[in-house]
Design a protein around this motif. Structure first.
Motif, PDB file in Angstrom:
ATOM      1  N   ILE A   1       0.856  -1.189   0.000  1.00  0.00           N
ATOM      2  CA  ILE A   1       0.000   0.000   0.000  1.00  0.00           C
ATOM      3  C   ILE A   1       0.896   1.244   0.000  1.00  0.00           C
ATOM      4  N   SER A   2       0.879   1.980  -1.088  1.00  0.00           N
ATOM      5  CA  SER A   2       1.701   3.179  -1.207  1.00  0.00           C
ATOM      6  C   SER A   2       1.159   4.298  -0.329  1.00  0.00           C
ATOM      7  N   THR A   3       1.941   5.338  -0.182  1.00  0.00           N
ATOM      8  CA  THR A   3       1.496   6.500   0.581  1.00  0.00           C
ATOM      9  C   THR A   3       0.210   7.072  -0.008  1.00  0.00           C
ATOM     10  N   GLU A   4       0.192   7.220  -1.335  1.00  0.00           N
ATOM     11  CA  GLU A   4      -0.979   7.798  -2.008  1.00  0.00           C
ATOM     12  C   GLU A   4      -2.219   6.946  -1.785  1.00  0.00           C
ATOM     13  N   ARG A   5      -2.066   5.608  -1.901  1.00  0.00           N
ATOM     14  CA  ARG A   5      -3.232   4.730  -1.739  1.00  0.00           C
ATOM     15  C   ARG A   5      -3.689   4.722  -0.292  1.00  0.00           C
ATOM     16  N   ALA A   6      -2.751   4.826   0.646  1.00  0.00           N
ATOM     17  CA  ALA A   6      -3.120   4.859   2.051  1.00  0.00           C
ATOM     18  C   ALA A   6      -3.924   6.116   2.379  1.00  0.00           C
ATOM     19  N   VAL A   7      -3.510   7.248   1.831  1.00  0.00           N
ATOM     20  CA  VAL A   7      -4.249   8.496   2.039  1.00  0.00           C
ATOM     21  C   VAL A   7      -5.656   8.373   1.467  1.00  0.00           C
ATOM     22  N   ALA A   8      -5.759   7.847   0.255  1.00  0.00           N
ATOM     23  CA  ALA A   8      -7.072   7.677  -0.372  1.00  0.00           C
ATOM     24  C   ALA A   8      -7.938   6.714   0.424  1.00  0.00           C
ATOM     25  N   LEU A   9      -7.328   5.660   0.974  1.00  0.00           N
ATOM     26  CA  LEU A   9      -8.077   4.677   1.759  1.00  0.00           C
ATOM     27  C   LEU A   9      -8.696   5.316   2.991  1.00  0.00           C
ATOM     28  N   LEU A  10      -7.935   6.122   3.706  1.00  0.00           N
ATOM     29  CA  LEU A  10      -8.491   6.788   4.883  1.00  0.00           C
ATOM     30  C   LEU A  10      -9.642   7.707   4.500  1.00  0.00           C
ATOM     31  N   ASN A  11      -9.532   8.375   3.359  1.00  0.00           N
ATOM     32  CA  ASN A  11     -10.621   9.237   2.899  1.00  0.00           C
ATOM     33  C   ASN A  11     -11.859   8.414   2.548  1.00  0.00           C
ATOM     34  N   GLU A  12     -11.657   7.241   1.945  1.00  0.00           N
ATOM     35  CA  GLU A  12     -12.779   6.356   1.625  1.00  0.00           C
ATOM     36  C   GLU A  12     -13.469   5.875   2.893  1.00  0.00           C
TER      37      GLU A  12
END
Length: 361
Positions: free
Chosen positions: A57-68
Motif C-alpha cells: 500500500i503506497s502513501t498515495e493509496r493509504a491516504v485515499a483509503l483513509l478518505n474512503e
C-alpha cells in the motif's frame, strides 16, 4: 446518512432473531489497517518477525483509503501490524488524509519506538495507544524476545501526553501470577489494562509456541479471579474464557465482526473482520466502499453469523455482548462506577487500576 444505533439494532436482530433483519450493506464501525506487517520484536507468541513482508500500500493509496473510510461513515481507525510505527510515512499519511476527522484512532504498537517518536505521536490526532506488554520485566522480555523491551516501552509511555494509553496483555501461562502487578504498573504510568486471548487459528501464529503459553487449570482459575476482581469483566465473558482455556466444549456465539469491523492487510487484501477467512477483495484493485457492498463481502459476513468459519477469539467480546444483550446492558450500567476520568497526560499519578476491555489481536 448512516445511523449507527439503527444499524447496530439490525445487527442484533439479524444475529439473534432472524437473518432477514441483517443490514443489506455492511458499514463497519471501525477499520483495522495494516500498513506494514514487519516487526522488530521477536515474540515466541507470534510469527511476524520471521518473515520480510512487502508493504504494497503506497502513501498515495493509504491516504485515499483513509478518505474512503471516512466517507463511508466509519468513525474509528485502528492501525495494527506488524509494527505500524515502522512505516516512515505513517504520520504523513494521517496528516494528508486529515485523520483528525475520525472520532477514534488507535495505534497497536510493541512500544519499542514510543520513546523515539513520542513527539510525533503527541502532535498527531491519535486518541489511543495500545502497547503490547505480556508480563512484568523479565517475563515480558522472555515472551517478546527483546532484552530491555519492558523498560523501553514503559519509558516511552511516560512521554506520551493527552492520549489514552493501555497495556495490551495476552492472557498466558507465563505471566498469570504477574497480572495484578502488571495492572499496578499500568496504573503507575497513567495507563489501563486490556487483554487478548490466545488463538490457534490465526495465520501469524502458525509457528508460535502456543503450548508453552497455554494456561494450566490453576492458571485459568487465577485468570478468572483477576478478570472478575480487578478488571470487573462480566460473568458471561469470564465463563467463556474459562471454558476456552480449559478446552471445554463451547457453544460459540454468532460472530458479528463482519458487520462491526473490516480488516485491510498490508498487501491490500480486505477481510470481513476475521483473519482465518479468505479475502473478499483488494483495495489495490477496487474502492473499499464497493468491496463492502459486494456479494462476496455480504455472503461471508452472513456465513460468520452462522459460524461457518474456522473459529477464533478475535473480538469475541463483541459477539458475546450481542448474545447476552440484557446482561451486557446491566454490566455497562454497573461498570459506570469503575469508569476512569477523562483522558489526561500519561504519567500523572493515579490511585488505582482502571477497568479494561478485551481487544482483538
Amino acid at each position: 446518512m448512516f445511523y449507527p444505533a439503527s444499524y447496530l439494532s439490525r445487527v442484533w436482530l439479524g444475529s439473534q432473531v432472524s437473518p432477514k433483519f441483517l443490514p443489506s450493506v455492511a458499514r463497519p464501525l471501525s477499520a483495522h489497517i495494516k500498513l506494514t506487517e514487519n516487526c522488530q520484536a521477536r515474540c515466541i507468541s507470534c510469527d511476524y518477525w520471521k518473515s520480510r513482508w512487502q508493504d504494497a500500500i503506497s502513501t498515495e493509496r493509504a491516504v485515499a483509503l483513509l478518505n474512503e473510510i471516512h466517507a463511508l461513515g466509519t468513525t474509528g481507525l485502528r492501525f495494527t501490524g506488524g509494527e505500524p510505527l515502522l512505516r516512515r510515512d505513517f504520520f504523513e499519511i494521517m496528516r494528508r488524509a486529515d485523520a483528525a476527522r475520525f472520532k477514534s484512532i488507535i495505534v497497536q504498537t510493541n512500544g519499542l519506538l514510543l520513546k523515539k517518536l513520542h513527539k510525533e505521536i503527541n502532535e498527531s490526532p491519535i486518541t489511543k495507544v495500545a502497547v503490547s506488554i505480556d508480563g512484568l520485566k523479565d517475563t515480558n522480555d522472555q515472551i517478546r524476545g527483546i532484552r530491555g523491551y519492558f523498560d523501553l516501552g514503559m519509558e516511552g509511555i511516560k512521554l506520551l501526553r493527552n492520549k489514552e494509553v493501555v497495556l495490551s496483555v495476552t492472557l498466558n501461562r507465563l505471566s498469570t501470577s504477574e497480572l495484578k502487578g502488571l495492572a499496578a504498573a499500568a496504573s503507575d504510568v497513567g495507563a489501563k489494562l486490556e487483554f487478548n486471548i490466545l488463538s490457534r487459528s490465526l495465520y501469524f501464529l502458525a509457528g508460535a509456541d502456543l503450548d508453552a503459553m497455554w494456561p494450566t487449570k490453576p492458571d485459568v482459575i487465577e485468570i478468572a479471579r483477576f478478570l472478575r476482581d480487578t478488571l470487573h469483566r462480566p460473568e458471561y465473558e469470564i465463563d467463556y474464557i474459562t471454558r476456552y482455556y480449559n478446552r471445554e466444549l463451547l457453544t460459540e456465539p454468532p460472530c458479528v465482526l463482519g458487520y462491526l469491523q473490516v480488516f485491510v492487510l498490508s498487501n491490500g487484501d480486505v477481510l470481513t473482520g476475521c483473519y482465518p477467512l479468505k479475502p473478499v477483495g483488494n483495495i489495490l484493485n477496487d474502492d473499499l466502499g464497493n468491496i463492502l457492498a459486494s456479494d462476496a463481502y455480504m455472503r461471508q459476513a452472513e456465513a460468520m453469523i452462522r459460524r461457518e468459519c474456522p473459529g477464533c477469539t478475535c473480538g469475541v467480546e463483541s459477539s458475546l455482548s450481542m448474545k447476552h444483550a440484557a446482561s451486557s446492558a446491566f454490566y455497562q450500567i454497573s461498570n459506570l462506577a469503575h469508569r476512569p476520568p477523562p483522558p489526561r497526560a500519561a504519567g500523572a499519578p493515579e490511585s488505582s487500576a482502571s477497568s479494561a476491555t478485551t481487544t482483538s489481536p
